[in-house]
Design an enzyme around this catalytic site. Structure first.
Site, PDB file in Angstrom:
ATOM      1  N   ASN A 171      31.499  71.495  26.384  1.00 15.20           N
ATOM      2  CA  ASN A 171      32.131  70.180  26.358  1.00 15.20           C
ATOM      3  C   ASN A 171      31.166  69.061  26.751  1.00 15.20           C
ATOM      4  O   ASN A 171      30.490  69.166  27.776  1.00 15.20           O
ATOM      5  CB  ASN A 171      33.316  70.169  27.331  1.00 15.20           C
ATOM      6  CG  ASN A 171      34.081  68.869  27.298  1.00 15.20           C
ATOM      7  OD1 ASN A 171      34.673  68.509  26.287  1.00 15.20           O
ATOM      8  ND2 ASN A 171      34.048  68.140  28.410  1.00 15.20           N
ATOM      9  N   GLU A 172      31.130  67.999  25.953  1.00 20.80           N
ATOM     10  CA  GLU A 172      30.353  66.786  26.249  1.00 20.80           C
ATOM     11  C   GLU A 172      28.984  67.107  26.864  1.00 20.80           C
ATOM     12  O   GLU A 172      28.692  66.710  27.997  1.00 20.80           O
ATOM     13  CB  GLU A 172      31.174  65.839  27.136  1.00 20.80           C
ATOM     14  CG  GLU A 172      32.441  65.391  26.418  1.00 20.80           C
ATOM     15  CD  GLU A 172      33.305  64.384  27.202  1.00 20.80           C
ATOM     16  OE1 GLU A 172      32.970  64.061  28.354  1.00 20.80           O
ATOM     17  OE2 GLU A 172      34.307  63.907  26.630  1.00 20.80           O
ATOM     18  N   GLU A 295      40.080  65.002  22.168  1.00 16.21           N
ATOM     19  CA  GLU A 295      40.618  64.241  23.293  1.00 16.21           C
ATOM     20  C   GLU A 295      41.025  62.874  22.774  1.00 16.21           C
ATOM     21  O   GLU A 295      40.354  61.879  22.995  1.00 16.21           O
ATOM     22  CB  GLU A 295      39.591  64.156  24.434  1.00 16.21           C
ATOM     23  CG  GLU A 295      39.236  65.532  24.985  1.00 16.21           C
ATOM     24  CD  GLU A 295      38.373  65.517  26.244  1.00 16.21           C
ATOM     25  OE1 GLU A 295      38.117  64.431  26.798  1.00 16.21           O
ATOM     26  OE2 GLU A 295      37.957  66.609  26.677  1.00 16.21           O
ATOM     27  N   TRP A 302      41.859  60.575  33.164  1.00 14.49           N
ATOM     28  CA  TRP A 302      43.256  60.976  33.373  1.00 14.49           C
ATOM     29  C   TRP A 302      43.759  60.626  34.765  1.00 14.49           C
ATOM     30  O   TRP A 302      44.946  60.428  34.976  1.00 14.49           O
ATOM     31  CB  TRP A 302      43.405  62.489  33.137  1.00 14.49           C
ATOM     32  CG  TRP A 302      42.919  63.335  34.278  1.00 14.49           C
ATOM     33  CD1 TRP A 302      41.652  63.778  34.502  1.00 14.49           C
ATOM     34  CD2 TRP A 302      43.712  63.821  35.366  1.00 14.49           C
ATOM     35  NE1 TRP A 302      41.598  64.514  35.654  1.00 14.49           N
ATOM     36  CE2 TRP A 302      42.852  64.559  36.211  1.00 14.49           C
ATOM     37  CE3 TRP A 302      45.067  63.711  35.714  1.00 14.49           C
ATOM     38  CZ2 TRP A 302      43.293  65.174  37.381  1.00 14.49           C
ATOM     39  CZ3 TRP A 302      45.502  64.326  36.878  1.00 14.49           C
ATOM     40  CH2 TRP A 302      44.616  65.049  37.703  1.00 14.49           C
TER      41      TRP A 302
END
Ligand SMILES: *[C@@H]1O[C@H](CO)[C@@H](O)[C@H](O)[C@H]1NC(C)=O
Ligand SMILES: *[C@@H]1O[C@H](CO)[C@@H](O)[C@H](O)[C@H]1NC(C)=O
Ligand SMILES: *[C@@H]1O[C@H](CO)[C@@H](O)[C@H](O)[C@H]1NC(C)=O
Ligand SMILES: *[C@@H]1O[C@H](CO)[C@@H](O)[C@H](O)[C@H]1NC(C)=O
Ligand SMILES: *[C@@H]1O[C@H](CO)[C@@H](O)[C@H](O)[C@H]1NC(C)=O
Ligand SMILES: *[C@@H]1O[C@H](CO)[C@@H](O)[C@H](O)[C@H]1NC(C)=O
Ligand SMILES: *[C@@H]1O[C@H](CO)[C@@H](O)[C@H](O)[C@H]1NC(C)=O
Ligand SMILES: *[C@@H]1O[C@H](CO)[C@@H](O)[C@H](O)[C@H]1NC(C)=O
Length: 640
Positions: A171-172, A295, A302
């Site tokens: 991820n990222e 996303e 969040w």
């Protein structure tokens, strides 16, 4: 202010001055492309930390609640660091790591068998520091890790279990917070290729079936933010590499993250369109790849509390995001290859932001009980995901009905069945704007829908509206207590599902439904369903489960049969108390969900100090024709 009922009636066609009618509508196959959610577990990113977090009762109950949405509402769960559940044991004499998959297996079993979901397996972990300890062997070790993990699952359950799994790269990877292995761009590209090789080498089904084709497993990536190329070189370089030779490209589905800036659905869409246009300009060959926004949330981070995330507005924004992506996909522009969007909102909220963080549920940590426990309230965005699950298999393009010069109602019509199939089913979602000008007329609030699908049919309309389907409002009216008592919790739960607005039979073939929304406070969402009498009947609820919340309180949930619940009106939950002698006979079955509208497969039962939760439970569904399904199996619950 109290919400007034809409004027709504079924009338004969000839009497209607139709403002909005269904003329010749073109329907397209509608993949339910919005059914993924995700989160990042709290706690330290180690085997111990991630295990403790994912095994905690609060996280597990949060996931059980999400799984208790209508069937098909959420199919994929994307959990960062999930592979930290794999434990490193030792190096074997050949220098190959040996792993213990027990905790990973247990969690996958929970996900599959109890929640009926598939994981999005992100290959991001560093079990026992194997990758950081052996930087020069990373390629080999990643291939081995991926292959071992998949082979383990195939050996345990056969490859059929993995059919719906999704696999994704780290991820990222351009963010320092995620790039725990300190990948350089070169190392990162080698890692992606190693993951691809591992997937391919694990990709054979059971040995016993000699003629079985090797199963190809698609790899998603780079799950990137794609900021400026000099700041995010890993993701951009991967695209560069793929554009040079698409055949050798290790990824099959291009994943990226684009969130809104101000919290609107247009924002999210605009961000996606802009990014993909840029990508296709520089790397035209990539136009062939399916794309996914992992996303696709209204606003970043969040944790940050926002009022809109607590109430009906977030639910409406999520539905609007889906509708607008559908529109963009049909428009054949940069999003023509859209494969899916996912919502990063499966987090566990914390005090004092119980409702306002980006979550599907409000989480109350009840520290004043011994031991402490967690209470969950379903937010309107949770209800919204459930409404989307009721859409059919084909849909028209999004339509706009003007309310005034600046504001319009978004309409998405869908159908199932019909041609050659058994029965017909129509589901339409109406979505109001957040506000409208002062000069709109009653005329602009009438939607007339041709409901002619069969001579004998029935309809149901349900609403999401401010205040009357808004637990956050109820909580605020009571002073927002950190520990809401039993009566306040019940009051919040009574407004956590969409409100049943109107239901009834349609006798005449040429009937139309007139909806007048003039007196409804904005914003609102309405789901209309119409079922023909020959649509498949409700099947019995499956896998009834009774879970402890705290003393004297249980969370009851069950599974829906995928093909029969479109025409469900509500569930009934029945209970028969064990008498003091422990005997079953003598007491009567009690309808404990009397007066509740339960369109989703769960119910929380808290009879209070005079009642007991010990006894027998069964549930059944009631459809729009008022026909009941068979009862589920009877399940006994006994408090320790
Ligand atoms: C309503 O739908 C039926 C069946 O598709 C069609 O025959 C009829 O012409 C429609 N009426 C209007 C006003 O669109
Ligand atoms: C990664 O780089 C950071 C900053 O340069 C450093 O503090 C950290 O120890 C490195 N981690 C590994 C595993 O090499
Ligand atoms: C999105 O882009 C369109 C077209 O470029 C523009 O009209 C609109 O204002 C943009 N919306 C937002 C929220 O940025
Ligand atoms: C309950 O206790 C936990 C752990 O100490 C804490 O993080 C949380 O804020 C407390 N909740 C409330 C409502 O005070
Ligand atoms: C509905 O009923 C009318 C009158 O009985 C009949 O003429 C028509 O064919 C029927 N339509 C359908 C779709 O069953
Ligand atoms: C429960 O809490 C509400 C709101 O805080 C309060 O009005 C009510 O009196 C409480 N009920 C009981 C039984 O304590
Ligand atoms: C089902 O029952 C409700 C409540 O009694 C009634 O309003 C509705 O018209 C009935 N539906 C059908 C299809 O008969
Ligand atoms: C419990 O029972 C007692 C005695 O019958 C009664 O006074 C009380 O109101 C009951 N409490 C509840 C919450 O029903």
């Amino acid at each position: 202010m109290v919400t007034q009922l809409w004027l709504l009636s079924v009338v004969n066609l000839s009497q209607v001055n139709a403002h909005y009618t269904s003329g010749d509508v073109v329907y397209h196959t509608l993949p339910h492309f919005w059914t993924g959610v995700g989160f990042c577990p709290a706690g330290e990113i180690t085997h111990k930390g991630i295990s403790a977090s994912l095994e905690s009762p609060a996280v597990q109950m949060n996931l059980r609640q999400i799984a208790a949405l209508p069937v098909g509402a959420v199919t994929h769960m994307r959990i960062h660091w999930l592979l930290e559940l794999v434990q490193f044991l030792e190096y074997d004499p050949n220098g190959l790591p040996r792993y213990n998959f027990e905790k990973f297996d247990n969690f996958v079993d929970f996900l599959h068998d109890e929640l009926n979901m598939s994981p999005v397996l992100e290959f991001m972990a560093n079990p026992g520091d194997v990758f950081t300890a052996n930087p020069e062997r990373n390629s080999f070790l990643w291939e081995h890790f991926v292959k071992s993990t998949l082979k383990q699952q195939i050996a345990r359950h056969g490859s059929a279990r993995l059919t719906n799994w999704r696999y994704e790269t780290w991820n990222e990877p351009d963010l320092l917070g995620y790039n725990k292995l300190n990948f350089t761009t070169r190392h990162y590209l080698e890692y992606v290729q190693a993951v691809r090789r591992g997937l391919s080498k694990a990709g054979y089904g059971s040995r016993r079936k000699v003629h079985q084709q090797p199963m190809y497993r698609a790899l998603r990536g780079p799950a990137g933010l794609f900021k400026a190329p000099n700041r995010h070189p890993r993701c951009w370089q991967l695209l560069e590499m793929c554009n040079q030779d698409l055949v050798q490209c290790p990824i099959d589905i291009l994943t990226y993250h684009r969130k809104g800036l101000t919290g609107t659905a247009e924002d999210i869409l605009n961000g996606s369109l802009a990014l993909l246009s840029q990508i296709y300009e520089d790397y035209p060959k990539l136009e062939e790849l399916p794309v996914a926004n992992d996303e696709a949330d209204p606003i970043a981070d969040w944790r940050l509390p926002h009022d809109f995330q607590a109430d009906v507005r977030y639910g409406i924004t999520l539905i609007s995001t889906v509708m607008q992506h559908w529109h963009a996909k049909l428009a054949n522009g940069p999003l023509a290859q859209l494969e899916s969007i996912s919502h990063d909102n499966a987090f566990l909220s914390y005090h004092p932001h119980e409702f306002t963080q980006r979550t599907l549920l409000a989480h109350f940590r009840m520290n004043e009980t011994h031991p402490p426990h967690s209470q969950f309230i379903q937010k309107p965005v949770y209800a919204a995901l459930g409404m989307l699950a009721k859409l059919g298999t084909r849909a028209s393009d999004m339509e706009l009905v003007n309310m005034d010069t600046k504001h319009s109602v978004q309409v998405l019509r869908s159908i199932s069945g019909g041609v050659g199939g058994q029965g017909q089913y129509v589901a339409t979602i109406f979505l109001s704007p957040e506000e409208a000008g002062p000069q709109f007329t009653v005329y602009h609030h009438k939607y007339t829908l041709n409901m002619s699908i069969a001579n004998e049919s029935a309809f149901i309309t349900e609403l999401l509206v401010p205040q009357s389907t808004d637990p956050y409002y109820v909580w605020q009216q009571s002073g927002s207590p950190a520990y809401p008592n039993a009566s306040l919790r019940e009051a919040m739960r009574r407004v956590q599902t969409p409100r049943l607005f109107k239901t009834g039979p349609i006798w005449q073939y040429n009937s139309e439904l007139v909806v007048n929304s003039a007196s409804i406070p904005l914003p609102w969402a309405m789901l209309l369903r119409v079922c023909s009498a020959s649509w498949p009947k409700l099947k019995r609820p499956q896998q009834l489960a009774i879970g402890e919340v705290t003393k004297g309180e249980v969370f009851i949930s069950w599974n829906e049969h995928p093909k029969s619940t479109q025409c469900l009106k509500s569930y009934e939950v029945w209970f028969k108390e064990r008498n003091s002698m422990g005997a079953v006979t003598g007491t009567d079955w009690l309808l404990i969900s009397e007066g509740w509208h339960l369109p989703y497969p769960s119910f929380q039962y808290a009879p209070g100090t005079n009642g007991s939760v010990n006894g027998f439970y069964k549930v059944r569904g009631v459809d729009v024709f008022n026909v009941t399904s068979p009862y589920s199996q009877i399940v006994e619950y006994l408090e320790l």
